[in-house]
Every structure is written in C-alpha cells, then in structure tokens.
Write an enzyme that holds these catalytic residues in place. Structure first.
Site, PDB file in Angstrom:
ATOM      1  N   LYS A  13       0.781  -1.390  -0.001  1.00 56.18           N
ATOM      2  CA  LYS A  13       0.014   0.280  -0.247  1.00 56.18           C
ATOM      3  C   LYS A  13       0.727   1.359   0.126  1.00 56.18           C
ATOM      4  CE  LYS A  13      -1.819  -1.384   3.526  1.00 56.18           C
ATOM      5  NZ  LYS A  13      -1.365  -2.009   4.199  1.00 56.18           N
ATOM      6  N   ARG A  88      -8.732   1.234   8.878  1.00 60.88           N
ATOM      7  CA  ARG A  88      -8.215  -0.092   9.599  1.00 60.88           C
ATOM      8  C   ARG A  88      -9.204  -1.618  10.059  1.00 60.88           C
ATOM      9  NH1 ARG A  88      -2.663   0.534   8.399  1.00 60.88           N
ATOM     10  NH2 ARG A  88      -0.698  -1.379   8.054  1.00 60.88           N
ATOM     11  N   ARG A 127      12.660  -7.141   4.389  1.00 62.44           N
ATOM     12  CA  ARG A 127      12.429  -5.795   5.180  1.00 62.44           C
ATOM     13  C   ARG A 127      13.195  -6.004   6.409  1.00 62.44           C
ATOM     14  NH1 ARG A 127       7.851  -2.206   4.915  1.00 62.44           N
ATOM     15  NH2 ARG A 127       6.810  -2.942   6.907  1.00 62.44           N
ATOM     16  N   ARG A 133      12.807  -3.119  11.053  1.00 64.54           N
ATOM     17  CA  ARG A 133      12.065  -2.415  11.580  1.00 64.54           C
ATOM     18  C   ARG A 133      10.921  -2.885  12.979  1.00 64.54           C
ATOM     19  NH1 ARG A 133       6.530   0.105   7.239  1.00 64.54           N
ATOM     20  NH2 ARG A 133       5.282  -1.441   9.217  1.00 64.54           N
ATOM     21  N   ARG A 144      -0.183  -8.990  13.455  1.00 64.38           N
ATOM     22  CA  ARG A 144      -0.523  -8.264  12.498  1.00 64.38           C
ATOM     23  C   ARG A 144      -0.722  -9.014  11.540  1.00 64.38           C
ATOM     24  NH1 ARG A 144       5.301  -5.596   9.525  1.00 64.38           N
ATOM     25  NH2 ARG A 144       3.185  -4.608   8.308  1.00 64.38           N
TER      26      ARG A 144
HETATM   27  P1  B4P Z   1       4.870  -1.172   2.021  1.00 62.67           P
HETATM   28  O1  B4P Z   1       4.040  -0.682   1.221  1.00 62.67           O
HETATM   29  O2  B4P Z   1       5.615  -1.218   2.936  1.00 62.67           O
HETATM   30  O3  B4P Z   1       3.538  -1.963   2.730  1.00 62.67           O
HETATM   31  P2  B4P Z   1       2.200  -1.869   3.581  1.00 62.67           P
HETATM   32  O4  B4P Z   1       1.074  -2.885   3.246  1.00 62.67           O
HETATM   33  O5  B4P Z   1       1.990   0.146   3.352  1.00 62.67           O
HETATM   34  O6  B4P Z   1       2.527  -1.489   4.833  1.00 62.67           O
HETATM   35  P3  B4P Z   1       1.872  -2.435   6.580  1.00 62.67           P
HETATM   36  O7  B4P Z   1       0.692  -2.803   6.451  1.00 62.67           O
HETATM   37  O8  B4P Z   1       2.361  -3.271   7.110  1.00 62.67           O
HETATM   38  O9  B4P Z   1       2.338  -1.173   7.255  1.00 62.67           O
HETATM   39  P4  B4P Z   1       1.798   0.347   7.938  1.00 62.67           P
HETATM   40  O10 B4P Z   1       2.932   1.506   7.733  1.00 62.67           O
HETATM   41  O11 B4P Z   1       0.194   0.518   7.054  1.00 62.67           O
HETATM   42  O12 B4P Z   1       5.395  -2.743   1.437  1.00 62.67           O
HETATM   43  C1  B4P Z   1       5.629  -4.172   2.617  1.00 62.67           C
HETATM   44  C2  B4P Z   1       7.416  -4.309   1.826  1.00 62.67           C
HETATM   45  O13 B4P Z   1       7.261  -4.555  -0.123  1.00 62.67           O
HETATM   46  C3  B4P Z   1       8.272  -3.659   1.569  1.00 62.67           C
HETATM   47  O14 B4P Z   1       9.679  -3.787   1.771  1.00 62.67           O
HETATM   48  C4  B4P Z   1       8.619  -3.213   0.024  1.00 62.67           C
HETATM   49  O15 B4P Z   1       9.539  -2.782  -0.552  1.00 62.67           O
HETATM   50  C5  B4P Z   1       8.562  -4.940  -0.260  1.00 62.67           C
HETATM   51  N1  B4P Z   1       7.057  -4.269  -1.600  1.00 62.67           N
HETATM   52  C6  B4P Z   1       6.240  -3.797  -2.151  1.00 62.67           C
HETATM   53  N2  B4P Z   1       5.515  -3.597  -3.615  1.00 62.67           N
HETATM   54  C7  B4P Z   1       5.926  -4.948  -3.406  1.00 62.67           C
HETATM   55  C8  B4P Z   1       6.322  -5.825  -5.079  1.00 62.67           C
HETATM   56  N3  B4P Z   1       5.800  -5.725  -6.443  1.00 62.67           N
HETATM   57  N4  B4P Z   1       7.061  -6.715  -5.139  1.00 62.67           N
HETATM   58  C9  B4P Z   1       8.152  -6.998  -3.873  1.00 62.67           C
HETATM   59  N5  B4P Z   1       7.849  -5.399  -3.497  1.00 62.67           N
HETATM   60  C10 B4P Z   1       7.499  -5.000  -2.995  1.00 62.67           C
HETATM   61  O16 B4P Z   1       1.791   0.192   9.105  1.00 62.67           O
HETATM   62  C11 B4P Z   1       2.333   0.054  10.869  1.00 62.67           C
HETATM   63  C12 B4P Z   1       1.177  -0.256  11.820  1.00 62.67           C
HETATM   64  O17 B4P Z   1       1.557   0.809  11.714  1.00 62.67           O
HETATM   65  C13 B4P Z   1       0.784  -1.237  11.820  1.00 62.67           C
HETATM   66  O18 B4P Z   1       0.505  -2.457  12.343  1.00 62.67           O
HETATM   67  C14 B4P Z   1      -0.265  -0.506  13.564  1.00 62.67           C
HETATM   68  O19 B4P Z   1      -0.188  -0.639  14.247  1.00 62.67           O
HETATM   69  C15 B4P Z   1      -0.452   1.029  12.988  1.00 62.67           C
HETATM   70  N6  B4P Z   1      -1.659   1.465  12.597  1.00 62.67           N
HETATM   71  C16 B4P Z   1      -1.505   1.970  11.328  1.00 62.67           C
HETATM   72  N7  B4P Z   1      -2.384   2.653  10.615  1.00 62.67           N
HETATM   73  C17 B4P Z   1      -3.627   2.110  11.557  1.00 62.67           C
HETATM   74  C18 B4P Z   1      -5.159   2.295  11.796  1.00 62.67           C
HETATM   75  N8  B4P Z   1      -5.489   2.836  10.543  1.00 62.67           N
HETATM   76  N9  B4P Z   1      -5.282   1.315  12.687  1.00 62.67           N
HETATM   77  C19 B4P Z   1      -4.594   1.309  13.859  1.00 62.67           C
HETATM   78  N10 B4P Z   1      -2.799   1.109  13.618  1.00 62.67           N
HETATM   79  C20 B4P Z   1      -2.404   1.033  13.263  1.00 62.67           C
END
Ligand code: B4P
Length: 206
Positions: A13, A88, A127, A133, A144
C-alpha cells in the site's frame, strides 16, 4: 480524487501510494508513516502508540481517528487524498464515512491490493533484514496478520456493500502494479482484475 488503499500487511500500500498520489495530484496520507514520525519524534501520541505498533497490534481507534481528522483538515486535502492504511477497522470506517458526509465528499473508490500469503511473508522478512523495523519481527508479523484477519478484512464487505471496491493484483514489478492500480481507478480493467484476484487473496490470508 478520494481513495482508500486496503490490503494485508506488506501488500505494498505504502509503496504504491506514493506513485498514485503523484499521478492523481493528491496528498498521500499514511497512518503508519504519521505514527512512525510521532514515535521517532517522541511526541505524546508517539509514546501512546509505540507499544501497540511494536507488538503488531492496531493502535486504538480513537487515537487514529483524531489523527486522520486533523490531517484531512489541512488545505492540501481539500481537493482529495489517498488514504494508506486507514481505515483498518469497521469503527474507523464509520467515523471516516461520517466525516466525509459532513464535507459532502464521499469516497470515489477503495483499491484492494491482493497478494498471496507466502509472497507477503517473503516481502516482510526481506524488509526485516534490510530495515529492522520492530514490527517486522516474526512475532509481530504473526500478530499483524491476526489483527488483519479479525479487524481489517471485514472492511472488504463493508466497502463492497457500498459498491466501492476495485481489486488490484499486487504481485509483480512495482511499476506494473502501479499501472494496474491506475487502470482500476480509471475503471478500464477493474472487472478483469476482480475475476483474477478474488479467491487467491482472500483464501490465502485466512
Ligand atoms: P509496504 O508498501 O510497506 O506495505 P504496506 O502494505 O504499506 O505496509 P504495512 O501494512 O505493513 O504497514 P503500515 O505502515 O500501514 O510494502 C512492504 C514491503 O514489500 C516493502 O519492503 C516493499 O519494498 C515491498 N514491496 C512492495 N511492493 C512490492 C512488489 N510489487 N514486489 C516486491 N516487493 C514489494 O502500518 C504499520 C503499523 O501502524 C500497524 O501494524 C499498526 O500498528 C499501525 N497502524 C497504521 N494504521 C493504523 C490504523 N488505521 N489503525 C490502527 N493502527 C494503525
């Protein structure tokens, strides 16, 4: 353009949100990034959130809802926004719905990123090696996914009932996924992707 990005941890995302925000000319609002900035800046919000995040738990709804309401009140969000990682939970989605109804600015769509579980685990473990992290530890990642299944997955039905969900096959090169996401927003290939993507994502993350 007012969009929500939905998907399990590691679905990309955040990765896609930057490109899509630039493409649509709207700010990228990532609750994960805002929370991490608060943690590293040692703010009161950061202190409250840190333990939840490090364990892999969701941060309490109240805290996140206030944070997003503040962010969406900024002038740059008047013409639209891309929400990455929010809502979420169903209670968060209800608060957002009410907030946007008050502004007479309903969502234009919800992009659901579909990635199978083994690929997700591989991305997060890669990662873990590179960035270290705290919430990418094996135990936090397990937690998670539990949180995702229990609290975030119900949003798929919540938004499907509102006719907003457009599915995006999020496996492949980052640029390829961006193109699919743009096509889904533009409505050209949405149905196609839906057919391909359903089943794989849902069953694998269960
Ligand atoms: P990301 O792009 O980092 O994945 P994400 O889905 O955005 O992140 P996530 O859900 O884990 O964390 P968030 O910060 O929202 O990609 C992950 C990895 O994959 C990276 O290393 C990237 O390089 C790789 N990648 C991406 N695309 C790729 C592809 N096409 N091919 C290969 N590799 C690829 O949330 C973190 C924490 O914050 C939560 O656990 C919670 O504690 C808190 N939080 C955030 N929002 C919240 C909410 N609304 N309510 C409650 N808690 C919340």
């Amino acid at each position: 353009m007012r969009l929500v990005l939905l998907g399990p941890p590691g679905a990309g995302k955040g990765t896609q949100a930057s490109a899509l925000a630039a493409r649509f000319g709207v700010p990228h609002v990532s609750t994960g990034d805002i929370l991490r900035e608060n943690v590293s800046g040692g703010t009161e919000l950061g202190r409250e959130a840190q333990a939840f995040m490090d364990r892999g738990d969701l941060v309490p709804d109240d805290l996140v809802n206030r944070m997003v309401a503040d962010r969406l009140a900024h002038a740059d969000a008047a013409a639209g926004f891309l929400l990455d990682g929010y809502p979420r939970t169903v209670p968060q989605a209800l608060v957002l719905e009410e907030l946007l109804a008050g502004r007479e600015e309903p969502l234009d769509g919800v992009l659901r990123f579909v990635v199978d579980l083994s690929e997700l685990l591989q991305r997060l473990s890669a990662r873990r090696e590179i960035e270290g992290r705290a919430d990418d530890s094996e135990e936090a990642v397990r937690r998670r996914f539990e949180e995702y299944r229990a609290k975030t997955r119900p949003l798929e039905d919540f938004y499907a009932e509102r006719g907003l969900v457009r599915e995006v096959d999020a496996v492949g090169a980052v640029e390829e996924v961006t193109e699919r996401a743009i096509a889904a927003v533009d409505g050209h290939h949405g149905a196609d992707l839906q057919g391909r993507a359903t089943g794989r994502g849902r069953s694998d993350v269960t």
